[in-house]
Design an enzyme around this catalytic site. Structure first.
Site, mmCIF file in Angstrom:
data_model
loop_
_atom_site.group_PDB
_atom_site.id
_atom_site.type_symbol
_atom_site.label_atom_id
_atom_site.label_comp_id
_atom_site.label_asym_id
_atom_site.label_seq_id
_atom_site.Cartn_x
_atom_site.Cartn_y
_atom_site.Cartn_z
ATOM 1 N N HIS A 101 2.409 -3.411 -9.711
ATOM 2 C CA HIS A 101 2.876 -3.011 -8.368
ATOM 3 C C HIS A 101 4.025 -2.004 -8.513
ATOM 4 C CE1 HIS A 101 4.369 -3.131 -4.293
ATOM 5 N NE2 HIS A 101 3.265 -3.751 -3.938
ATOM 6 N N GLU A 170 -2.334 1.933 -3.518
ATOM 7 C CA GLU A 170 -1.191 1.778 -2.617
ATOM 8 C C GLU A 170 -0.307 3.020 -2.721
ATOM 9 O OE1 GLU A 170 -0.234 -2.619 -1.716
ATOM 10 O OE2 GLU A 170 0.774 -2.100 -3.561
HETATM 11 P P1 13P Z 1 3.403 -3.506 3.284
HETATM 12 O O1 13P Z 1 2.085 -3.982 3.852
HETATM 13 O O2 13P Z 1 4.564 -4.347 3.732
HETATM 14 O O3 13P Z 1 3.576 -2.051 3.475
HETATM 15 O O4 13P Z 1 3.315 -3.757 1.690
HETATM 16 C C1 13P Z 1 2.227 -3.260 1.016
HETATM 17 C C2 13P Z 1 2.271 -3.767 -0.375
HETATM 18 O O5 13P Z 1 3.126 -3.372 -1.145
HETATM 19 C C3 13P Z 1 1.285 -4.780 -0.764
HETATM 20 O O6 13P Z 1 1.253 -4.973 -2.125
#
Ligand code: 13P
Length: 252
Positions: A101, A170
């Site tokens: 992440h 992401e």
């Molecule tokens: P948010 O949905 O709070 O933007 O976070 C996304 C995330 O980092 C999920 O791993």
């Protein structure tokens, strides 16, 4: 596109307390009673103490659990203070683990560590959710595809059984900001990832998630992304009401 086996993954990050079992119970009830025509898979990734506690409860067969981190060492148990054994994670109820992440990479997690974490997890039969994503500057400079390719190449080894790998795209600039990329951009990214994972890694049906500010209103657009197998949801997964609204709006 809308699919009957779409994954909804809740990344609770450093949030939640034991009393939040009630939130998961509400989602479990909803899945059982109101939504039984679809094969839904909801994966909760809470902090480790909560994972152990929640996963012992009899909830719903549609609810699975995952961890947010794992050790990069290749031993199951040993003198590694503070490390998380993949074998122990499994015993504590985790079937999945989020790896790489951006919030961990910002703190110094390197791609060589990420690769080791993926190896130890796959060897222990954990399914991995590998997070990748570009910064806003990289997007602006038209570097997104090259960055994503580099991140995957540095993380995955060819010889592994990659059927247990899920990739979560992401975009860093979308996480926690409320800003989501437009449809054309997301389709371009997902199309690229789908082809790259198929061609280079011989993954027959790559599972690719979208993460970054997913909520009950933008899910109506996000569900249209081609080759998207589900969503990795942060803030909007903490309260059952918000999370359920995402699932309902996805299917309606
Ligand atoms: P948010 O949905 O709070 O933007 O976070 C996304 C995330 O980092 C999920 O791993």
């Amino acid at each position: 596109m809308s699919s009957k086996s779409t994954l909804f993954v809740a990344n609770w990050k450093m949030n939640g307390t034991p009393s939040d079992l009630k939130e998961i119970n509400k989602v479990a009830d909803f899945l059982k009673k109101k939504f039984n025509k679809f094969l839904k898979i909801v994966i909760y990734c809470p902090p480790i103490p909560l994972l152990t506690y929640f996963s012992k409860k009899k909830l719903s067969s549609s609810i699975k659990f995952g961890a947010q981190n794992v050790s990069s060492t290749n031993i199951d148990y040993g003198a590694k203070t503070g490390s998380l054994s993949p074998k122990l994670l499994q015993k504590c109820g985790a079937e999945y683990v989020i790896i790489g992440h951006s919030e961990r990479r910002f703190k110094g997690e390197s791609f060589s560590e990420i690769k080791k974490k993926i190896n130890t997890s796959l060897n222990s039969n954990l399914k991995i959710i590998l997070c990748i994503g570009e910064t806003f500057k990289q997007k602006k400079n038209n570097k997104s595809l090259a960055i994503l390719k580099m991140q995957i190449t540095k993380s995955l080894s060819m010889h592994q059984n990659l059927s247990n790998v899920i990739v979560a795209y992401e975009p860093i600039w979308s996480i926690g900001t409320g800003v989501v990329a437009d449809q054309a951009y997301l389709n371009k990214i997902f199309n690229f990832l789908n082809i790259f994972l198929k061609k280079k890694y011989k993954i027959r049906n790559p599972k690719i998630l979208y993460g970054g500010s997913v909520n009950h209103s933008n899910i109506k657009d996000l569900r249209l992304i081609y080759h998207c197998s589900g969503y990795l949801v942060g803030g909007a997964s903490l309260k059952a009401k918000n999370f359920i609204e995402i699932i309902v709006n996805y299917y309606n």
